[in-house]
Design an enzyme around this catalytic site. Structure first.
Site, mmCIF file in Angstrom:
data_model
loop_
_atom_site.group_PDB
_atom_site.id
_atom_site.type_symbol
_atom_site.label_atom_id
_atom_site.label_comp_id
_atom_site.label_asym_id
_atom_site.label_seq_id
_atom_site.Cartn_x
_atom_site.Cartn_y
_atom_site.Cartn_z
ATOM 1 N N GLY A 203 36.454 35.661 45.354
ATOM 2 C CA GLY A 203 35.637 36.416 46.608
ATOM 3 C C GLY A 203 36.680 35.789 47.865
ATOM 4 O O GLY A 203 37.212 36.692 48.236
ATOM 5 N N GLU B 43 33.800 30.874 42.183
ATOM 6 C CA GLU B 43 33.732 31.635 41.447
ATOM 7 C C GLU B 43 34.993 32.568 42.012
ATOM 8 O O GLU B 43 35.113 33.366 41.787
ATOM 9 C CB GLU B 43 32.591 32.469 40.642
ATOM 10 N N GLY C 277 38.613 34.391 41.391
ATOM 11 C CA GLY C 277 39.649 34.743 40.657
ATOM 12 C C GLY C 277 40.910 34.903 41.399
ATOM 13 O O GLY C 277 41.973 34.838 40.414
ATOM 14 N N ARG D 168 44.914 49.161 40.785
ATOM 15 C CA ARG D 168 44.278 48.884 42.093
ATOM 16 C C ARG D 168 45.167 50.298 43.233
ATOM 17 O O ARG D 168 44.065 50.175 44.218
ATOM 18 C CB ARG D 168 44.980 47.436 42.522
ATOM 19 N N TYR E 174 41.987 51.324 45.103
ATOM 20 C CA TYR E 174 41.666 51.011 46.164
ATOM 21 C C TYR E 174 41.854 51.038 46.714
ATOM 22 O O TYR E 174 41.894 50.338 48.450
ATOM 23 C CB TYR E 174 41.322 49.195 46.046
ATOM 24 N N CYS F 80 49.566 62.072 34.705
ATOM 25 C CA CYS F 80 49.746 63.388 34.688
ATOM 26 C C CYS F 80 49.139 63.545 35.157
ATOM 27 O O CYS F 80 47.916 64.655 35.355
ATOM 28 C CB CYS F 80 49.901 64.286 33.034
ATOM 29 N N TYR G 184 43.367 41.324 38.065
ATOM 30 C CA TYR G 184 42.969 42.481 37.705
ATOM 31 C C TYR G 184 43.840 43.656 37.783
ATOM 32 O O TYR G 184 44.062 45.059 38.533
ATOM 33 C CB TYR G 184 41.999 43.065 39.365
HETATM 34 N N1 LLP Z 1 32.222 35.755 40.875
HETATM 35 C C1 LLP Z 1 31.215 37.041 40.513
HETATM 36 C C2 LLP Z 1 30.529 37.569 40.469
HETATM 37 C C3 LLP Z 1 31.989 38.550 41.102
HETATM 38 O O1 LLP Z 1 31.688 39.396 41.195
HETATM 39 C C4 LLP Z 1 33.777 38.168 41.274
HETATM 40 C C5 LLP Z 1 33.741 39.659 41.447
HETATM 41 C C6 LLP Z 1 34.230 37.334 41.277
HETATM 42 C C7 LLP Z 1 33.203 36.102 41.428
HETATM 43 C C8 LLP Z 1 35.801 37.560 41.468
HETATM 44 O O2 LLP Z 1 35.716 38.012 42.432
HETATM 45 P P1 LLP Z 1 37.424 37.296 43.097
HETATM 46 O O3 LLP Z 1 37.866 35.780 43.885
HETATM 47 O O4 LLP Z 1 38.274 37.710 42.506
HETATM 48 O O5 LLP Z 1 37.630 38.024 44.365
HETATM 49 N N2 LLP Z 1 38.777 44.749 40.431
HETATM 50 C C9 LLP Z 1 38.943 44.815 42.052
HETATM 51 C C10 LLP Z 1 37.909 43.206 41.969
HETATM 52 C C11 LLP Z 1 36.790 43.188 41.815
HETATM 53 C C12 LLP Z 1 35.722 41.944 41.665
HETATM 54 C C13 LLP Z 1 34.683 42.139 40.974
HETATM 55 N N3 LLP Z 1 33.800 40.615 41.252
HETATM 56 C C14 LLP Z 1 40.416 44.353 42.719
HETATM 57 O O6 LLP Z 1 41.625 44.571 41.511
HETATM 58 O O7 LLP Z 1 40.271 43.805 43.552
#
Ligand code: LLP
Length: 404
Positions: A222, A263, A265, A302, A306, A332, A360
């Site tokens: 996050g 974690e 992403g 996105r 969002y 469309c 994403y």
């Molecule tokens: N750990 C868990 C348990 C998660 O559910 C997520 C993301 C992460 C780590 C990684 O989060 P990050 O570091 O990427 O923020 N599709 C959305 C984001 C959804 C995130 C879902 N879970 C977007 O494009 O903003």
């Protein structure tokens, strides 16, 4: 290291591979990982790449060569991780709402698991007792994250075991003598405020005495990355310092060592990605000048899903006068990437590049409107590798059973 992809590289790649095209700069992923290592250097910290953000097998292999671990959100992601060469002990499966047989498969694979419901924990206890260490995903009742759709820790969230069910949780653990090796809390995506992670650390502080065998505290992902010009992301160095303090307090209070897990992403792969599109059609009307591109929310959802902001740059006319455009896709239905967006003058045929397209982006793509998924290219040390071919017509029919 060439961690920034130049406009010349992007233009050349568009010419070689066509558009729309996803480009990932592996050196940027390396640089981001290094930033984490530097910030958390003194603490006993492990990073697991939340691969839901980007699962191309070559990206996973690159992340593995950095020494990073991997976090999965489905058993298939775990199988991809194994295919990419990750050792089971470096794979984490943070589950949510899954059938118990996926947990059984995870145990067979020998990977780390975070369980997120009392129901699955009970089944786990019945089958494995104390024989397999497991982590617990807790719902902390904290509201955090960029928007409601990506907030996961609040009181109405489906994720994790709610804190207020602690007594029930402890009773199940006791009944089956379950080996609880860690606690996990992920409150959402795009969390700029370091104090949110510290609130989680406080919750862990109170929970730890209930779980005597605990070894890791997992603060999820996050971290916010800058999407807009001049935007500021999570202060990773400050977070590193504060986490170190929190861990010292825990160690001092409970006389044992804790490993901290994260974690990330977006932090690892958002900024490495560029999405190159081309302008099909310019359309003027009273409301806006539309720049209609050869892509849509089927390739980058996105903004529509969002209301996320992605920087867009006209790399074909970087010195052109700035005008305002609505950048729209070819799907469309309403398919808007940006309204009133200042861009260097756009002409039909120009290349518009979306920044922060690594996380994403392709991953949430689809074949809606029977359009092809784009190709993917990885740049490493300036060299370009095609890592996924653009779809062809047969891909649209693959798995369909055509009745005669
Ligand atoms: N750990 C868990 C348990 C998660 O559910 C997520 C993301 C992460 C780590 C990684 O989060 P990050 O570091 O990427 O923020 N599709 C959305 C984001 C959804 C995130 C879902 N879970 C977007 O494009 O903003």
């Amino acid at each position: 290291m060439h961690s920034k992809t130049s406009n010349k590289q992007l233009t050349d790649l568009a010419a070689s591979f066509g558009t729309p095209l996803y480009v990932y700069n592996a050196n940027k992923i390396t640089a981001q990982y290094q930033q984490l290592l530097t910030a958390f250097e003194p603490a006993n910290t492990r990073f697991f790449f939340a691969c839901k953000a980007l699962t191309n097998i070559n990206i996973l292999k690159h992340v593995r060569t950095l020494g990073c671990n991997i976090d999965c959100s489905s058993i298939n992601e775990a199988l991809l991780a194994i295919r990419a060469g990750f050792e089971p002990k470096n794979i984490l499966y943070t589950s949510n709402g899954i059938a118990f047989d996926e947990i059984e498969t995870a145990v067979e694979l020998g990977i780390n698991i975070n369980i997120d419901s009392l129901s699955n924990l009970k089944k786990f206890g019945e089958k494995y007792g104390h024989s397999y260490p497991v982590g617990l995903r807790i719902r902390p009742n904290i509201m955090a994250g960029g928007n409601l759709k990506i907030s996961t820790g609040h009181e109405k969230s489906k994720f994790g075991i709610p804190l207020e069910q602690l007594d029930e949780l402890l009773a199940i653990i006791q009944q089956y003598n379950i080996y609880i090796a860690g606690l996990h809390i992920h409150t959402g995506s795009e969390i700029k405020d370091v104090d949110v992670f510290m609130k989680v650390a406080d919750i862990f502080f109170d929970l730890v005495p209930h779980f005597p065998e605990i070894k890791f505290l997992d603060l999820g992902g996050g971290f916010k990355v800058p999407y807009k010009e001049h935007e500021i992301g999570t202060d990773i160095a400050l977070l590193g310092t504060k986490v170190k303090e929190a861990v010292e307090k825990l160690t001092h209070t409970y006389h044992k060592n804790f490993q901290v897990w994260f974690e990330p992403g977006k932090f690892l792969v958002s900024e490495c990605g560029s999405f190159i599109t081309q302008v099909n059609v310019l359309k003027n009307n009273a409301a806006a000048t539309f720049a209609g591109i050869n892509s849509g929310f089927n390739h980058l959802i996105r903004p529509m899903f969002y209301e996320a902001y992605h920087r867009i740059r006209n790399i074909s006319n970087p010195d052109g006068p700035v005008k305002e455009y609505a950048v729209t896709g070819n799907i469309c239905e309403t398919d808007t990437f940006a309204w009133n967006r200042p861009l260097n003058e756009v002409r039909e045929g120009d290349l518009l590049v979306f920044d922060n397209a690594g996380a994403y982006g392709f991953e949430m793509g689809s074949n809606y409107n029977s359009r092809f998924l784009p190709a993917q290219v990885m740049l490493k040390d300036g060299e370009a590798f095609l890592i996924r071919k653009r779809d062809v017509f047969d891909d649209l029919l693959r798995n369909q059973i055509e009745l005669v």
